[in-house]
Design a protein around this motif. Structure first.
Motif, PDB file in Angstrom:
ATOM      1  N   LEU A   1      -0.795 -15.599  50.757  1.00 40.21           N
ATOM      2  CA  LEU A   1       0.392 -15.057  51.514  1.00 40.21           C
ATOM      3  C   LEU A   1       1.682 -15.262  50.751  1.00 40.21           C
ATOM      4  O   LEU A   1       2.498 -14.230  50.563  1.00 40.21           O
ATOM      5  CB  LEU A   1       0.461 -15.868  52.930  1.00 40.21           C
ATOM      6  N   LEU A   2       1.781 -16.213  49.953  1.00 37.82           N
ATOM      7  CA  LEU A   2       2.857 -16.491  49.207  1.00 37.82           C
ATOM      8  C   LEU A   2       3.089 -15.489  48.048  1.00 37.82           C
ATOM      9  O   LEU A   2       4.039 -14.818  47.634  1.00 37.82           O
ATOM     10  CB  LEU A   2       3.040 -17.659  48.836  1.00 37.82           C
ATOM     11  N   HIS A   3       1.795 -15.063  47.292  1.00 43.28           N
ATOM     12  CA  HIS A   3       1.686 -14.320  46.204  1.00 43.28           C
ATOM     13  C   HIS A   3       1.216 -13.032  46.582  1.00 43.28           C
ATOM     14  O   HIS A   3       1.263 -12.016  45.730  1.00 43.28           O
ATOM     15  CB  HIS A   3       0.728 -15.005  45.184  1.00 43.28           C
ATOM     16  N   GLY A   4       0.838 -12.506  47.679  1.00 39.28           N
ATOM     17  CA  GLY A   4       0.405 -11.348  48.313  1.00 39.28           C
ATOM     18  C   GLY A   4      -0.900 -10.947  47.416  1.00 39.28           C
ATOM     19  O   GLY A   4      -0.990  -9.833  47.153  1.00 39.28           O
ATOM     20  N   LEU A   5      -1.883 -11.765  47.513  1.00 40.17           N
ATOM     21  CA  LEU A   5      -2.996 -11.723  46.895  1.00 40.17           C
ATOM     22  C   LEU A   5      -4.052 -11.287  47.844  1.00 40.17           C
ATOM     23  O   LEU A   5      -4.612 -11.987  48.559  1.00 40.17           O
ATOM     24  CB  LEU A   5      -3.733 -13.029  46.194  1.00 40.17           C
ATOM     25  N   HIS A   6      -4.344  -9.793  47.903  1.00 38.10           N
ATOM     26  CA  HIS A   6      -5.306  -9.320  48.671  1.00 38.10           C
ATOM     27  C   HIS A   6      -4.798  -9.070  50.100  1.00 38.10           C
ATOM     28  O   HIS A   6      -5.776  -8.846  51.093  1.00 38.10           O
ATOM     29  CB  HIS A   6      -6.873  -9.809  48.484  1.00 38.10           C
ATOM     30  N   VAL A   7      -3.491  -9.515  50.397  1.00 38.54           N
ATOM     31  CA  VAL A   7      -3.215  -9.701  51.661  1.00 38.54           C
ATOM     32  C   VAL A   7      -1.368  -9.329  51.605  1.00 38.54           C
ATOM     33  O   VAL A   7      -0.841  -9.448  50.590  1.00 38.54           O
ATOM     34  CB  VAL A   7      -3.259 -11.035  52.527  1.00 38.54           C
ATOM     35  N   ASN A   8      -0.969  -8.705  52.756  1.00 40.24           N
ATOM     36  CA  ASN A   8       0.343  -8.549  52.698  1.00 40.24           C
ATOM     37  C   ASN A   8       1.276  -9.821  52.481  1.00 40.24           C
ATOM     38  O   ASN A   8       0.797 -10.804  53.253  1.00 40.24           O
ATOM     39  CB  ASN A   8       1.085  -7.761  53.756  1.00 40.24           C
ATOM     40  N   PRO A   9       2.303  -9.808  51.707  1.00 36.47           N
ATOM     41  CA  PRO A   9       3.007 -11.170  51.382  1.00 36.47           C
ATOM     42  C   PRO A   9       3.756 -11.614  52.391  1.00 36.47           C
ATOM     43  O   PRO A   9       4.128 -10.671  53.388  1.00 36.47           O
ATOM     44  CB  PRO A   9       3.786 -10.830  50.192  1.00 36.47           C
ATOM     45  N   ASP A  10       3.777 -12.928  52.843  1.00 41.24           N
ATOM     46  CA  ASP A  10       4.499 -13.317  54.058  1.00 41.24           C
ATOM     47  C   ASP A  10       5.052 -14.677  53.724  1.00 41.24           C
ATOM     48  O   ASP A  10       4.211 -15.675  53.976  1.00 41.24           O
ATOM     49  CB  ASP A  10       3.573 -13.091  55.407  1.00 41.24           C
ATOM     50  N   THR A  11       6.102 -14.557  53.174  1.00 49.02           N
ATOM     51  CA  THR A  11       6.668 -16.128  52.790  1.00 49.02           C
ATOM     52  C   THR A  11       6.674 -17.087  53.926  1.00 49.02           C
ATOM     53  O   THR A  11       6.316 -18.309  53.746  1.00 49.02           O
ATOM     54  CB  THR A  11       7.949 -15.944  52.172  1.00 49.02           C
ATOM     55  N   ARG A  12       7.216 -16.527  54.949  1.00 47.75           N
ATOM     56  CA  ARG A  12       7.201 -17.696  56.090  1.00 47.75           C
ATOM     57  C   ARG A  12       5.966 -18.322  56.499  1.00 47.75           C
ATOM     58  O   ARG A  12       5.890 -19.561  56.615  1.00 47.75           O
ATOM     59  CB  ARG A  12       8.146 -17.096  57.313  1.00 47.75           C
ATOM     60  N   ALA A  13       5.138 -17.355  56.664  1.00 51.20           N
ATOM     61  CA  ALA A  13       3.705 -17.955  56.893  1.00 51.20           C
ATOM     62  C   ALA A  13       3.176 -18.506  55.843  1.00 51.20           C
ATOM     63  O   ALA A  13       2.244 -19.802  56.252  1.00 51.20           O
ATOM     64  CB  ALA A  13       2.682 -16.552  57.428  1.00 51.20           C
ATOM     65  N   ALA A  14       3.284 -18.344  54.702  1.00 54.63           N
ATOM     66  CA  ALA A  14       2.863 -18.816  53.484  1.00 54.63           C
ATOM     67  C   ALA A  14       3.228 -20.310  53.344  1.00 54.63           C
ATOM     68  O   ALA A  14       2.545 -21.055  53.285  1.00 54.63           O
ATOM     69  CB  ALA A  14       3.255 -18.279  52.284  1.00 54.63           C
ATOM     70  N   LEU A  15       4.690 -20.490  53.770  1.00 52.09           N
ATOM     71  CA  LEU A  15       5.142 -21.977  53.665  1.00 52.09           C
ATOM     72  C   LEU A  15       4.613 -22.877  54.670  1.00 52.09           C
ATOM     73  O   LEU A  15       4.415 -24.097  54.603  1.00 52.09           O
ATOM     74  CB  LEU A  15       6.844 -21.842  53.868  1.00 52.09           C
TER      75      LEU A  15
ATOM     76  N   GLY B   1      -2.411 -33.996  51.936  1.00 57.53           N
ATOM     77  CA  GLY B   1      -2.807 -34.399  50.408  1.00 57.53           C
ATOM     78  C   GLY B   1      -3.181 -33.465  49.715  1.00 57.53           C
ATOM     79  O   GLY B   1      -3.567 -33.854  48.532  1.00 57.53           O
ATOM     80  N   VAL B   2      -3.080 -32.199  49.787  1.00 58.10           N
ATOM     81  CA  VAL B   2      -3.368 -31.175  48.889  1.00 58.10           C
ATOM     82  C   VAL B   2      -2.485 -31.127  47.639  1.00 58.10           C
ATOM     83  O   VAL B   2      -1.211 -30.556  48.081  1.00 58.10           O
ATOM     84  CB  VAL B   2      -3.844 -29.839  49.467  1.00 58.10           C
ATOM     85  N   ILE B   3      -2.709 -31.553  46.674  1.00 58.75           N
ATOM     86  CA  ILE B   3      -1.643 -31.518  45.459  1.00 58.75           C
ATOM     87  C   ILE B   3      -1.349 -30.255  45.323  1.00 58.75           C
ATOM     88  O   ILE B   3      -0.045 -30.064  45.074  1.00 58.75           O
ATOM     89  CB  ILE B   3      -2.176 -32.303  44.466  1.00 58.75           C
ATOM     90  N   GLN B   4      -1.940 -29.335  44.915  1.00 61.19           N
ATOM     91  CA  GLN B   4      -1.823 -27.887  44.678  1.00 61.19           C
ATOM     92  C   GLN B   4      -0.644 -27.266  45.620  1.00 61.19           C
ATOM     93  O   GLN B   4       0.224 -26.445  45.354  1.00 61.19           O
ATOM     94  CB  GLN B   4      -3.019 -27.118  44.554  1.00 61.19           C
ATOM     95  N   ALA B   5      -0.683 -27.483  46.934  1.00 61.19           N
ATOM     96  CA  ALA B   5       0.127 -27.128  48.058  1.00 61.19           C
ATOM     97  C   ALA B   5       1.490 -27.651  47.808  1.00 61.19           C
ATOM     98  O   ALA B   5       2.534 -26.884  47.670  1.00 61.19           O
ATOM     99  CB  ALA B   5      -0.348 -27.516  49.336  1.00 61.19           C
ATOM    100  N   ALA B   6       1.724 -28.983  47.407  1.00 64.78           N
ATOM    101  CA  ALA B   6       2.932 -29.606  47.132  1.00 64.78           C
ATOM    102  C   ALA B   6       3.578 -28.897  45.730  1.00 64.78           C
ATOM    103  O   ALA B   6       4.735 -28.590  45.927  1.00 64.78           O
ATOM    104  CB  ALA B   6       2.777 -31.078  46.987  1.00 64.78           C
ATOM    105  N   GLU B   7       2.756 -28.691  44.942  1.00 65.43           N
ATOM    106  CA  GLU B   7       2.980 -28.065  43.688  1.00 65.43           C
ATOM    107  C   GLU B   7       3.633 -26.594  44.017  1.00 65.43           C
ATOM    108  O   GLU B   7       4.669 -26.436  43.635  1.00 65.43           O
ATOM    109  CB  GLU B   7       1.952 -27.989  42.645  1.00 65.43           C
TER     110      GLU B   7
END
Length: 264
Positions: A194-208, A218-224
Motif C-alpha cells: 500500500l505504501l509503494h503502490g505495488l499491484h494495489v492503489n497506494p494508500d499511505t494512511r492504511a499503509a502506515l 517485532g517485524v524489523i522491516q516494518a520499522a525500517e
C-alpha cells in the motif's frame, strides 16, 4: 476397527524402535531443507533437539507420545524426518506421518505437507498440491500459511510448466487475509504494498496502519519502512522509528543514525 485404531496400528509398524543413522553430510540442497516446515512444539522442541546429548531419548519420548495418540508428536516426527537435520532424512516416512497427522486435523502437518510438495522432497514438485495443503493449514488456524500462500502466488520462480501461474491479486488477497487475522509478516507485506503502490492503489494512511501493527510485533522491516517514510518530512516520528528499529537489531537503521550524528 475404527479409523483411529487403523492409524495407530499402522503407526506402530511404521515407527522404528530406534534411530540408528546420524544425519548425512549436508550438501547445498540439503542445507536449504533444514529450515523447512514447522514443528508443533516450535521453539521448545528445537531447543530440546539442539541441546540433546542423546537424541534417542527424545525420539523415544516422541514415539511414545505418537503411539499414545498425540497428533502433535506425530507431526513433529514427520517434520524431523522431512528435514534430516537431527537424524537422517526419510522423506517417504515423513510423508506418511505428516498425512496421518493432517487427516486428524493438525494444521502444522498440513503446512509441512505443503512444504514437502513445494520443495519436492521425496515427491514431485507441485505448487498446486502445495497451495491446497497451505489452504488446509490456514483454515485450521495456522496463520503463517497465509504468508506462504501469498509468496506462492507472487513467486516468479514457480514454473508455469508445472501448472501454476503467478497472480499478484491473489497474492495480495492472501497477505490481506493473514493481516486481518493478525499474522505479523502479512501485515508488513500489506503495508509495504500500500505504501509503494505495488499491484494495489497506494494508500499511505492504511499503509502506515499496517506497518505500525507489524513493527509493534517485532517485524524489523516494518520499522525500517516507517523510519524511511518519516525521514522525508516528520523528524520526530522519523527518529522514534529509527531508534526503535535500531533496538530491534536493524543495521539499516543503525547506519541512518550514525549518518545523522555526523551531519552538521
Amino acid at each position: 476397527m475404527s479409523a483411529a485404531s487403523n492409524i495407530h496400528s499402522l503407526l506402530a509398524r511404521l515407527l522404528p524402535e530406534q534411530i540408528n543413522c546420524p544425519p548425512a553430510s549436508p550438501g547445498r540442497r540439503q542445507r536449504q531443507f533444514v529450515g523447512v516446515g514447522l514443528p508443533s512444539q516450535r521453539a521448545l522442541l528445537v531447543n530440546r533437539l539442539d541441546e540433546a546429548h542423546d537424541l534417542q531419548v527424545i525420539y523415544a519420548d516422541l514415539r511414545q507420545q505418537a503411539l499414545a495418540g498425540s497428533v502433535a508428536a506425530l507431526n513433529d516426527l514427520g517434520w524431523i524426518w522431512l528435514n534430516g537435520k537431527y537424524w537422517r532424512a526419510d522423506t517417504g516416512l515423513a510423508g506418511h506421518l505428516l498425512r496421518m497427522a493432517a487427516l486428524q486435523g493438525n494444521a502444522a502437518a498440513w503446512f509441512n505437507l505443503g512444504q514437502q510438495h513445494y520443495f519436492g522432497k521425496g515427491v514431485a514438485t507441485s505448487y498446486v498440491q502445495a497451495e491446497a495443503c497451505y489452504r488446509q493449514a490456514f483454515e485450521r488456524g495456522l496463520l503463517h500459511a497465509a504468508a506462504a500462500l501469498g509468496d506462492l502466488y507472487e513467486e516468479e520462480v514457480c514454473d508455469a510448466a508445472l501448472g501454476w501461474q503467478v497472480d499478484m491479486d491473489q497474492a495480495y488477497q492472501w497477505f490481506f487475509r493473514g493481516a486481518e487475522e493478525g499474522e505479523a509478516r502479512c501485515r508488513f507485506e500489506v503495508g509495504y504494498r500500500l505504501l509503494h503502490g505495488l499491484h494495489v492503489n497506494p494508500d499511505t494512511r492504511a499503509a502506515l496502519y499496517w506497518l505500525e501493527l507489524a513493527a509493534a510485533t517485532g517485524v524489523i522491516q516494518a520499522a525500517e519502512e516507517l523510519a524511511v517514510h518519516f525521514s522525508r518530512g516528520d523528524d520526530a516520528r522519523y527518529r522514534d522509528w529509527r531508534d526503535r528499529a535500531v533496538q530491534m537489531g536493524s543495521s539499516l537503521a543503525l547506519t541512518m543514525k550514525l549518518e545523522d550524528q555526523v551531519q552538521p
